[in-house]
Design a protein around this motif. Structure first.
Motif, mmCIF file in Angstrom:
data_model
loop_
_atom_site.group_PDB
_atom_site.id
_atom_site.type_symbol
_atom_site.label_atom_id
_atom_site.label_comp_id
_atom_site.label_asym_id
_atom_site.label_seq_id
_atom_site.Cartn_x
_atom_site.Cartn_y
_atom_site.Cartn_z
ATOM 1 N N ASP A 27 0.833 -1.209 0.000
ATOM 2 C CA ASP A 27 0.000 0.000 0.000
ATOM 3 C C ASP A 27 0.866 1.258 0.000
ATOM 4 O O ASP A 27 0.407 2.333 -0.398
ATOM 5 C CB ASP A 27 -0.916 0.035 1.227
ATOM 6 C CG ASP A 27 -2.013 -1.013 1.166
ATOM 7 O OD1 ASP A 27 -2.340 -1.463 0.043
ATOM 8 O OD2 ASP A 27 -2.540 -1.389 2.224
ATOM 9 N N TYR A 28 2.131 1.128 0.445
ATOM 10 C CA TYR A 28 3.035 2.272 0.547
ATOM 11 C C TYR A 28 3.811 2.441 -0.758
ATOM 12 O O TYR A 28 4.611 1.580 -1.128
ATOM 13 C CB TYR A 28 4.012 2.088 1.703
ATOM 14 C CG TYR A 28 3.398 2.306 3.064
ATOM 15 C CD1 TYR A 28 3.543 3.524 3.723
ATOM 16 C CD2 TYR A 28 2.668 1.307 3.690
ATOM 17 C CE1 TYR A 28 2.979 3.735 4.981
ATOM 18 C CE2 TYR A 28 2.090 1.501 4.940
ATOM 19 C CZ TYR A 28 2.253 2.723 5.576
ATOM 20 O OH TYR A 28 1.678 2.924 6.813
ATOM 21 N N GLU B 108 -1.690 6.527 1.522
ATOM 22 C CA GLU B 108 -2.185 7.407 0.465
ATOM 23 C C GLU B 108 -1.909 8.872 0.788
ATOM 24 O O GLU B 108 -1.496 9.649 -0.089
ATOM 25 C CB GLU B 108 -3.681 7.191 0.245
ATOM 26 C CG GLU B 108 -4.013 5.832 -0.349
ATOM 27 C CD GLU B 108 -5.492 5.680 -0.622
ATOM 28 O OE1 GLU B 108 -6.248 6.650 -0.393
ATOM 29 O OE2 GLU B 108 -5.894 4.593 -1.065
ATOM 30 N N GLU B 109 -2.112 9.268 2.036
ATOM 31 C CA GLU B 109 -1.850 10.652 2.431
ATOM 32 C C GLU B 109 -0.363 10.979 2.335
ATOM 33 O O GLU B 109 0.028 12.063 1.877
ATOM 34 C CB GLU B 109 -2.346 10.906 3.851
ATOM 35 C CG GLU B 109 -2.156 12.348 4.317
ATOM 36 C CD GLU B 109 -2.681 12.610 5.711
ATOM 37 O OE1 GLU B 109 -2.338 13.670 6.287
ATOM 38 O OE2 GLU B 109 -3.432 11.759 6.240
ATOM 39 N N TYR C 257 1.808 9.615 0.308
ATOM 40 C CA TYR C 257 2.193 9.720 -1.101
ATOM 41 C C TYR C 257 1.675 11.005 -1.728
ATOM 42 O O TYR C 257 2.369 11.618 -2.552
ATOM 43 C CB TYR C 257 1.691 8.515 -1.889
ATOM 44 C CG TYR C 257 2.187 8.528 -3.321
ATOM 45 C CD1 TYR C 257 3.531 8.339 -3.600
ATOM 46 C CD2 TYR C 257 1.322 8.767 -4.381
ATOM 47 C CE1 TYR C 257 4.011 8.369 -4.903
ATOM 48 C CE2 TYR C 257 1.783 8.802 -5.687
ATOM 49 C CZ TYR C 257 3.133 8.606 -5.943
ATOM 50 O OH TYR C 257 3.599 8.655 -7.228
ATOM 51 N N ARG C 258 0.472 11.437 -1.353
ATOM 52 C CA ARG C 258 -0.045 12.713 -1.874
ATOM 53 C C ARG C 258 0.871 13.865 -1.480
ATOM 54 O O ARG C 258 1.180 14.746 -2.297
ATOM 55 C CB ARG C 258 -1.456 12.964 -1.360
ATOM 56 C CG ARG C 258 -2.546 12.189 -2.073
ATOM 57 C CD ARG C 258 -3.922 12.782 -1.809
ATOM 58 N NE ARG C 258 -4.253 12.845 -0.400
ATOM 59 C CZ ARG C 258 -4.856 11.868 0.259
ATOM 60 N NH1 ARG C 258 -5.202 10.745 -0.373
ATOM 61 N NH2 ARG C 258 -5.136 11.992 1.546
ATOM 62 N N SER D 150 4.141 13.554 -3.487
ATOM 63 C CA SER D 150 3.933 13.914 -4.891
ATOM 64 C C SER D 150 3.829 15.426 -5.069
ATOM 65 O O SER D 150 4.358 15.993 -6.026
ATOM 66 C CB SER D 150 2.670 13.238 -5.425
ATOM 67 O OG SER D 150 2.791 11.835 -5.374
#
Length: 231
Positions: free
Chosen positions: A161-162, A220-221, A223-224, A227
């Motif tokens: 997931d990471y 997800e947070e 990675y956002r 990014s």
């Protein structure tokens, strides 16, 4: 009992500038009988990474982009009893293989090396110095990671997931379940992202990612944030 062997697993994505140097270094600074294999696991390179790896005679695998997925893929195909995860822009110390084998023989089923950057920047040298401290806050994938295959799979490997922070997340689990060893020698890793983005900017945003993770942010947070600020 026979001496265990090491499978070196290198996740890559467009690493043509570094992969040949690394592979030559690994072969020239280790004992052949200690190394079961070198596995380059590519995540969709559009440069000559795979061609260069094949030309060097190492094993190659291809899979979806994402270091966690790539490293798990390499681990599943590995034949050695010890897995050694290494970034393509990081050179381990001479005779790294015997150092790892001695640590495992002494009962350390997982661990890493200390680190230094290929730069004289005093701030980065200080942060690299912190890698000698045996605490999860001072761990990261650039320091490389050795772990026995039994412990790796017993701890479910990397969490796919990471898309970032996969090394730190897995190492925290290893700290809870093993006597994690920081070896008293150094890998040399590239400071290329610091050169590209600026050392202050990169260090600040990495610190924020650590803080967000500590406060409970999910993959997800994280990675956002990465990014938006570092890609």
């Amino acid at each position: 009992m026979s001496t265990p062997t090491i499978s070196i697993i290198i996740p890559t994505l467009n690493e043509a500038a570094h992969i040949q140097v690394l592979l030559n270094w690994l072969k020239g600074h280790s004992t052949a009988q200690n190394i079961e294999e070198i596995i380059v696991v590519d995540g969709g390179s559009t440069d000559q990474t795979i061609e260069l790896a094949k030309r060097s005679g190492v094993s190659t695998l291809s899979g979806p982009r994402g270091r966690a997925h790539q490293m798990n893929l390499g681990a599943k195909s590995a034949k050695g009893e010890i897995l050694y995860f290494l970034h393509a822009d990081t050179l381990p110390p001479k005779n790294f293989d015997t150092t790892i084998l001695r640590a495992v023989a002494a009962g350390h089923e997982a661990g890493c090396f200390r680190m230094r950057f290929d730069t004289k920047n005093p701030v980065l040298r200080f942060f690299a110095w912190l890698s000698r401290i045996n605490h999860t806050l001072c761990r990261g994938g650039d320091q490389s990671l050795f772990v026995t295959k039994q412990v790796f799979f017993g701890n479910r490997g990397f969490n796919e997931d990471y898309l970032i922070y996969e090394d730190s997340e897995f190492i925290r689990r290893l700290y809870r379940n093993t006597d994690f060893k920081v070896l008293p020698r150094q890998v040399v890793t590239s400071a290329r992202k610091y050169r590209q983005k600026g050392w202050l900017r990169v260090q600040y945003h990495f610190a924020m990612i650590h803080l967000k993770n500590y406060l409970g942010a999910g993959p997800e947070e994280l990675y956002r944030y990465y990014s938006k600020n570092l890609l």
